[in-house]
Design a protein around this motif. Structure first.
Motif, PDB file in Angstrom:
ATOM      1  N   ASP A 285       0.931  -1.295   0.106  1.00 14.14           N
ATOM      2  CA  ASP A 285       0.042   0.123   0.120  1.00 14.14           C
ATOM      3  C   ASP A 285       0.878   1.375  -0.310  1.00 14.14           C
ATOM      4  OD1 ASP A 285      -1.962   1.656   0.038  1.00 14.14           O
ATOM      5  OD2 ASP A 285      -2.269   1.657   2.359  1.00 14.14           O
ATOM      6  N   SER A 286       0.912   1.957  -1.184  1.00 11.00           N
ATOM      7  CA  SER A 286       1.862   2.975  -1.318  1.00 11.00           C
ATOM      8  C   SER A 286       1.508   4.420  -1.022  1.00 11.00           C
ATOM      9  CB  SER A 286       2.581   2.887  -2.800  1.00 11.00           C
ATOM     10  OG  SER A 286       2.931   4.146  -3.168  1.00 11.00           O
ATOM     11  N   PRO A 287       2.300   5.467  -0.644  1.00 11.22           N
ATOM     12  CA  PRO A 287       1.847   6.679  -0.506  1.00 11.22           C
ATOM     13  C   PRO A 287       1.214   7.405  -2.235  1.00 11.22           C
ATOM     14  CG  PRO A 287       3.943   6.520   0.271  1.00 11.22           C
ATOM     15  CD  PRO A 287       3.552   5.181  -0.269  1.00 11.22           C
ATOM     16  N   PRO A 288       0.301   8.170  -2.252  1.00  8.34           N
ATOM     17  CA  PRO A 288      -0.143   8.729  -3.394  1.00  8.34           C
ATOM     18  C   PRO A 288       0.966   9.445  -4.367  1.00  8.34           C
ATOM     19  CG  PRO A 288      -1.636   9.238  -1.457  1.00  8.34           C
ATOM     20  CD  PRO A 288      -0.588   8.718  -1.054  1.00  8.34           C
ATOM     21  N   LEU A 289       0.864   9.270  -5.736  1.00  7.54           N
ATOM     22  CA  LEU A 289       2.122   9.650  -6.424  1.00  7.54           C
ATOM     23  C   LEU A 289       2.465  10.996  -6.399  1.00  7.54           C
ATOM     24  CD1 LEU A 289       1.346   7.185  -9.431  1.00  7.54           C
ATOM     25  CD2 LEU A 289       3.262   6.885  -7.939  1.00  7.54           C
ATOM     26  N   LEU A 290       1.330  11.848  -6.366  1.00  7.73           N
ATOM     27  CA  LEU A 290       1.264  13.310  -6.324  1.00  7.73           C
ATOM     28  C   LEU A 290       1.769  13.890  -5.118  1.00  7.73           C
ATOM     29  CD1 LEU A 290      -1.144  14.172  -9.311  1.00  7.73           C
ATOM     30  CD2 LEU A 290       1.112  13.383  -9.616  1.00  7.73           C
TER      31      LEU A 290
ATOM     32  N   MET B 178      -2.898  12.167 -15.574  1.00  9.13           N
ATOM     33  CA  MET B 178      -1.758  12.093 -16.384  1.00  9.13           C
ATOM     34  C   MET B 178      -0.296  12.093 -15.916  1.00  9.13           C
ATOM     35  SD  MET B 178      -3.546  11.143 -19.138  1.00  9.13           S
ATOM     36  CE  MET B 178      -2.220  11.147 -20.283  1.00  9.13           C
ATOM     37  N   GLU B 179      -0.389  13.119 -14.858  1.00  3.70           N
ATOM     38  CA  GLU B 179       0.776  13.402 -14.088  1.00  3.70           C
ATOM     39  C   GLU B 179       1.188  11.920 -13.415  1.00  3.70           C
ATOM     40  OE1 GLU B 179       2.769  16.417 -11.082  1.00  3.70           O
ATOM     41  OE2 GLU B 179       0.785  16.732 -11.707  1.00  3.70           O
ATOM     42  N   ALA B 180       0.170  11.432 -12.690  1.00 10.58           N
ATOM     43  CA  ALA B 180       0.721  10.166 -12.221  1.00 10.58           C
ATOM     44  C   ALA B 180       1.015   9.046 -12.982  1.00 10.58           C
ATOM     45  CB  ALA B 180      -0.640   9.601 -11.378  1.00 10.58           C
ATOM     46  N   VAL B 181       0.475   8.745 -14.074  1.00  7.22           N
ATOM     47  CA  VAL B 181       0.847   7.702 -15.067  1.00  7.22           C
ATOM     48  C   VAL B 181       2.090   8.211 -15.735  1.00  7.22           C
ATOM     49  CG1 VAL B 181       0.112   6.998 -17.549  1.00  7.22           C
ATOM     50  CG2 VAL B 181      -1.647   7.333 -15.876  1.00  7.22           C
ATOM     51  N   ALA B 182       2.368   9.430 -15.945  1.00  9.87           N
ATOM     52  CA  ALA B 182       3.905   9.678 -16.353  1.00  9.87           C
ATOM     53  C   ALA B 182       4.810   9.231 -15.454  1.00  9.87           C
ATOM     54  CB  ALA B 182       3.921  11.058 -16.690  1.00  9.87           C
ATOM     55  N   LYS B 183       4.590   9.279 -13.915  1.00  9.28           N
ATOM     56  CA  LYS B 183       5.559   8.969 -13.221  1.00  9.28           C
ATOM     57  C   LYS B 183       5.854   7.236 -12.987  1.00  9.28           C
ATOM     58  CE  LYS B 183       4.925  12.643  -9.782  1.00  9.28           C
ATOM     59  NZ  LYS B 183       6.197  13.092  -9.728  1.00  9.28           N
ATOM     60  N   LEU B 184       4.806   6.667 -13.669  1.00  7.26           N
ATOM     61  CA  LEU B 184       4.682   5.031 -13.660  1.00  7.26           C
ATOM     62  C   LEU B 184       5.421   4.676 -14.810  1.00  7.26           C
ATOM     63  CD1 LEU B 184       1.315   4.167 -12.218  1.00  7.26           C
ATOM     64  CD2 LEU B 184       3.609   4.389 -10.802  1.00  7.26           C
TER      65      LEU B 184
END
Length: 302
Positions: free
Chosen positions: A231-236, A266-272
């Motif tokens: 369970d991870s912290p939110p990406l942003l 879209m910003e979160a997806v870019a981080k992945l």
């Protein structure tokens, strides 16, 4: 039409084409242009170094989960039989389990390590992580280790009713604590939990340390029938989610349907982008055509 609505419509179209028995798509997005190796700064195992990092990974303590309380909160429980929530998570877990143990695992490094995250807080990532862990652990031949890696705002222990105890942070910062010391068995066969542990001002550095990388590597190879869910912290909201995503083979991105802004998704997806497999779960969706349904499932491309 929002990006979430478009994704849901696409998922429904695919579902109709495959004559699925549920109202959710069971496809996953996988980078097909090339398979990227996940290669954080981790020293390779070799000889004595490997032996020094080995742990038994068998819990020394057992905690009792109040299943009636969890059921009242909408979670999957061992006594549930063919409820809507169970069917939804059966559909959600299917591609993840296939990627971890089936033909889909070919070319996916650490395919049995799954990160559950979101763009921002409040989208339901912990709810999804716990339900996913419970659903997979319900299978007779699967074991699940659920790790609360949202060390800044841990929720897994609180949700499951587990009292405060040493966890991931204590293991990462100490040279005297073995990983087995922070694993808690539960009264559900096949499910173990690792709490987040104490608050730490250098938690980001600990999660990006070589010790965390070595742990991830060993967790992926130690037991062939075990799935590890983070369970991870939110990406942003923090950089920790992006760091952890590089250590796993699969990522589940939870999106609050009709609420999360397209720009945030879209910003979160870019981080992945470096991740081999990215799946999306549309949480709190009201467009599934099922009374009382709060979940959707779809696919996302970079």
């Amino acid at each position: 039409m929002s990006i979430i609505e478009k994704a849901l419509n696409k998922a429904k179209t695919q579902e109709q084409e495959t004559n699925s028995a549920t109202n959710f798509s069971n496809t996953a997005f996988k980078n097909t242009d090339r398979v990227r190796s996940i290669s954080p700064a981790i020293p390779l195992f070799s000889g004595n170094d490997y032996e020094k990092t080995r742990h038994d990974f068998e819990p020394a303590e057992t905690v009792e989960i109040d299943w009636q309380r969890l059921a009242s909160m909408g979670f999957v429980t061992p006594d549930d039989v063919n409820t809507q929530t169970i069917e939804e998570y059966r559909n959600i877990k299917r591609p993840l389990v296939s990627n971890a143990f089936g033909k889909g695992s070919l070319g996916i490094e650490r395919s049995n390590l799954i990160l559950v995250t979101s763009s921002v807080p409040g989208e339901g990532k912990t709810f999804t992580a716990i339900n996913l862990a419970l659903s997979i652990a319900n299978e007779r031949d699967k074991n699940v280790l659920l790790i609360d890696a949202d060390v800044a705002r841990p929720s897994v222990s609180k949700t499951l009713g587990i009292k405060s105890s040493p966890g991931l942070i204590e293991y990462l910062e100490s040279t005297d604590i073995d990983f087995v010391d922070v694993i808690l068995a539960t009264n559900m066969p096949g499910l173990s939990v690792v709490p987040a542990g104490k608050k730490h001002k250098y938690s980001t550095e600990l999660l990006s340390s070589n010790k965390m990388g070595v742990l991830a590597q060993e967790l992926s190879t130690r037991y062939p029938n075990r799935i590890v869910i983070f369970d991870s912290p939110p990406l942003l909201a923090a950089t920790q989610g992006e760091i952890l995503a590089k250590l796993v083979g699969q990522v589940v991105l939870v999106i609050e349907a009709e609420s999360t802004l397209q720009s945030m998704v879209m910003e979160a997806v870019a981080k992945l982008a470096p991740c081999d497999v990215v799946l999306t779960v549309f949480n709190k969706s009201q467009n599934t055509g099922m009374d009382g349904s709060y979940y959707g499932y779809g696919q996302y491309a970079h």
